[in-house]
Design an enzyme around this catalytic site. Structure first.
Site, PDB file in Angstrom:
ATOM      1  N   GLU A  18      -3.903  -9.599   3.850  1.00 31.49           N
ATOM      2  CA  GLU A  18      -4.730  -9.298   4.812  1.00 31.49           C
ATOM      3  C   GLU A  18      -5.618 -10.198   5.032  1.00 31.49           C
ATOM      4  OE1 GLU A  18      -3.398  -7.244   3.034  1.00 31.49           O
ATOM      5  OE2 GLU A  18      -2.589  -5.441   4.100  1.00 31.49           O
TER       6      GLU A  18
ATOM      7  N   GLU B 276       0.738  -1.104  -0.220  1.00 34.08           N
ATOM      8  CA  GLU B 276       0.086  -0.076  -0.061  1.00 34.08           C
ATOM      9  C   GLU B 276       0.932   1.155  -0.130  1.00 34.08           C
ATOM     10  OE1 GLU B 276      -2.432  -1.547   3.499  1.00 34.08           O
ATOM     11  OE2 GLU B 276      -4.247  -0.845   1.945  1.00 34.08           O
TER      12      GLU B 276
END
Ligand SMILES: NC(=O)c1ccc[n+]([C@@H]2O[C@H](COP(=O)([O-])OP(=O)(O)OC[C@H]3O[C@@H](n4cnc5c(N)ncnc54)[C@H](O)[C@@H]3O)[C@@H](O)[C@H]2O)c1
Length: 691
Positions: free
Chosen positions: A128, A108
């Site tokens: 995740e 990210e």
């Protein structure tokens, strides 16, 4: 060089600002890194001598994700999404320079930079979802903008990483750097400046945003098969869908909402718990880390049947030569033939080369002489489940094998100490209980005998890792931990069938709970005749009745269900319903409707109760080890953590109360374990015992 925080510094390389992150071991995005990045960018912005910024890491990897140790603690500002907004809005080009892994928050961060370069070995991923979450710092919004929803979906919703070459092809990165990464990144930054390339703010990109709803419908269909029962993958799809259909800021807000829902839900709690449980399992309190290991260069396996064959494959897959012993040449030929066939199937699917098959087969030396085991370092016995036979074999092995060789049995139920007593080296004897199919199932119970020496146990745990198994240490008792707990469910299923629960209801309830298949269908799969003998069969149990009627399960197309030739799809068998009714009547049962809730409680709570007894008897080290056994050996859905985690979630007081009700109604099969009573009395849970 200016130190911004203890983990981040800013260095000038001419007109390029190098923002170095140094937070060993994996440059996780903990507070000092987040603060250092935000302040570092601000400092670089103020410095007129800096024209572009390279974000780069020291050590073995780029930021490998969020600092998992911060999970569950009050978040400390600046939060990652805010830091990444600083990246996004920076008016000087930011180039992320990636080596090692850019996972989760790491990717990210790279996605919030304006450009990305990487070494050829770098990997990119958003794992995740594997912890029941979704990337919560803009990953679900930026990745689809950068590479399109269709390519972003599998990365977000499966969590599987991609390599640098694929990342370049898909547009995740702009360039692969050969040679020194820092120099390559600086050269790339200068190129951006020289060419006056516009800032590529991923948040503002729209050209790849395919809104076609079919993409999402198709992907959901796929998920229904591969991620049944999991909430997070669907949330990932929703987030990517929002990226395609909503403005960036709204999408980001939606991503946050979904993230918070998942973070507060029980599935993610279970998956995060399980993540640690699997890492904890290798730690045995009384085995020091520096316990010397025995070098295992060569392995002997006795019995080339179902288990021996699979176990052999594990070792040769890891490049360890195996001497495989059988009683007769024809059994040996058959066993080795099955191994070859398994490899050939893998090769025919393109998952293995013919050379690799040949190499593995070349590591197997078949023999009918036990004397050929004189030079091996470890023997695993996998002959029939018969104590006298196993005792005889261990007596012989003790005489044949060199001093210091480890002797292991793959027995499912038998007493390892009695087997060890047949040798002069009980400290070198233990159980290595593989699960079927042994080349596939990841679980290995390492059974610690009363006299097994610490280096032998430490070696077993280490060799398990080498052959890619998850080893759980257990003690000696009938069925060890896993099968002993499983027997509870088996017994209740047998009773529920006679009490009137239709087998289709039983199977549906347990399947919907999250197991890969229902308990009755499972019996048909493993074979109803397992453990049955014609000589002693008296038509007194469903197993005996079915076997006497020649119904062995899928293997002969009829068991509790009927099966079309070559099919595993169960079809109703009215003749079996009649058999069940007749036996129930004979045994005095009055058929009754049984609720789904009762089925869950009857099948699961006794497993928990048995787990409590196992802990009390110190057969297992900690409750979470039992959960690792159930997730890896019995198909327990990881989003429910394992039976002991599930018990805590339900509440031990409730489990105890229901067990007592069942005890009053159905007898002492439901007698609560003293440990369960004690924990409830003290207001504690199983988690409190996870050392
Ligand atoms: N099948 C399972 O699901 C499973 C799972 C875990 C553990 N186990 C245990 O593994 C062991 C083997 O089970 P299996 O299912 O592979 O049985 P199997 O019948 O498929 O294989 C046993 C093999 O041992 C060979 N054998 C018998 N006596 C021998 C001797 N004296 N020397 C050399 N070979 C000999 C037989 O010829 C046969 O090929 C048992 O102790 C069983 O309880 C089985």
């Amino acid at each position: 060089m200016v130190a911004i925080t203890e983990a981040v510094s800013l260095e000038k390389e001419g007109d390029i600002g190098m923002l170095w992150i140094d937070n060993p071991p994996v440059n996780a995005l903990g507070f000092p890194v987040r603060k250092g990045m935000a302040d570092g960018i601000a400092m670089a912005m103020k410095d007129d001598g800096i024209k572009a910024i390279v974000v780069i890491c020291k050590g073995g990897t780029f930021c490998a994700g969020a600092d998992i140790r911060e999970f569950g603690k009050p978040p400390k500002e600046p939060h990652l999404p805010d830091v990444l907004t600083v990246f996004d809005e920076c008016t000087k080009p930011i180039i992320a320079a990636v080596h090692g892994t850019a996972f989760g928050g790491g990717l990210e961060t790279a996605l919030s930079s304006h450009f990305r370069v990487a070494v050829a070995t770098a990997q990119f991923g958003l794992p995740e979802v594997k912890l029941g979450l979704l990337p919560g710092a803009g990953g679900t919004q930026r990745l689809p903008r950068l590479i399109g929803p269709e390519k972003a979906l599998p990365m977000v919703a499966t969590g599987n990483p991609i390599g640098a070459a694929q990342a370049l092809k898909e547009g995740v990165i702009d360039e692969i750097v050969e040679g020194d990464l820092a120099q390559g990144a600086v050269a790339f930054a200068r190129k951006v400046l020289a060419e006056k390339r516009p800032l590529r703010q991923v948040s503002r990109m729209t050209d790849k945003l395919d809104k076609n709803p079919q993409i999402f419908a198709d992907y959901r269909k796929q998920l229904a098969k591969t991620a049944r029962g999991f909430e997070a993958p669907e949330a990932c799809v929703k987030a990517v869908e929002a990226a395609a259909n909503k403005p960036f800021a709204e999408g980001l807000k939606y991503e946050r909402e979904l993230f918070s829902q998942l973070m507060m839900g029980s599935q993610s709690a279970a998956q995060r718990y399980y993540f640690f449980a699997e890492r904890q399992v290798a730690k045995i309190p009384d085995i020091p880390k520096d316990t010397p290991l025995i070098d295992i260069k060569k392995v002997g396996i006795i019995g080339a049947g179902t288990m021996g064959g699979g176990i052999t494959m594990n070792f040769v897959n890891a490049g360890i030569p195996v001497t495989l012993v059988e009683a007769k040449q024809e059994f040996l030929d058959r066993g080795i033939g099955v191994i070859k066939k398994n490899y050939d199937i893998t090769a025919s699917k393109g998952k293995m080369t013919q050379e690799a098959v040949a190499k593995r087969m070349g590591l197997i030396k078949g023999t009918t002489k036990m004397e050929d085991l004189a030079d091996v370092d470890l023997v695993i016995e996998a002959v029939y489940e018969n104590m006298d036979l196993k005792k005889e074999i261990f007596g012989k092995l003790d005489a044949i094998c060199k001093p210091g060789a480890i002797l292991a049995t793959n027995t499912s139920y038998l007493n390892v100490d009695q087997i060890a007593a047949m040798t002069q080296r009980p400290e070198f004897v233990l159980g290595l209980h593989f699960f079927s199919p042994a080349n596939v199932m990841r679980l290995l119970e390492v059974v610690r005998g009363a006299k097994t020496a610490l280096p032998v146990l430490a070696t077993a745990m280490a060799i398990a890792k080498k052959i890619k198994k998850i080893a759980v240490m257990v003690g000696v008792c009938f069925g060890f931990a896993g099968n002993r707990m499983f027997a509870q469910r088996k017994r209740e299923v047998d009773k529920l069938v006679l009490e009137g629960a239709p087998i289709t209801q039983l199977d549906k309830v347990i399947y919907d709970f999250g197991f890969p298949m229902g308990p009755v269908a499972l019996l048909d799969l493993i074979g109803i005749d397992l453990g049955w003998s014609k000589e002693t069969s008296k038509g007194e149990t469903m197993q005996q009745i079915l076997c006497e009627a020649g119904r062995f399960g899928i293997k002969n197309n009829k068991g509790y269900y009927n099966y079309a030739e070559g099919s595993r799809a169960p079809k109703p068998a009215p003749e079996v319903d009649e058999m069940i009714k007749a036996l129930a009547k004979k045994k005095g049962y009055t058929p009754r409707a049984i609720s789904d809730e009762e089925i869950i409680q009857r099948c699961i709570y006794p497993i928990i109760n048995e787990g409590a007894k196992i802990l009390e008897e110190k057969i297992a080290v900690r409750p979470s080890d039992l959960d690792v056994i159930w997730v890896n050996g019995y198909g327990w859905p990881v989003y429910r953590g394992g039976p002991m985690f599930y018990a805590d979630l339900v509440g031990l007081d409730k489990v105890l109360a229901v067990m007592k009700q069942f005890q009053a109604k159905h007898g002492d099969d439901f007698k609560p374990a003293p440990l369960l009573e004690k924990l409830v009395k003290e207001g504690k849970n199983f988690a409190s015992l996870n050392v």
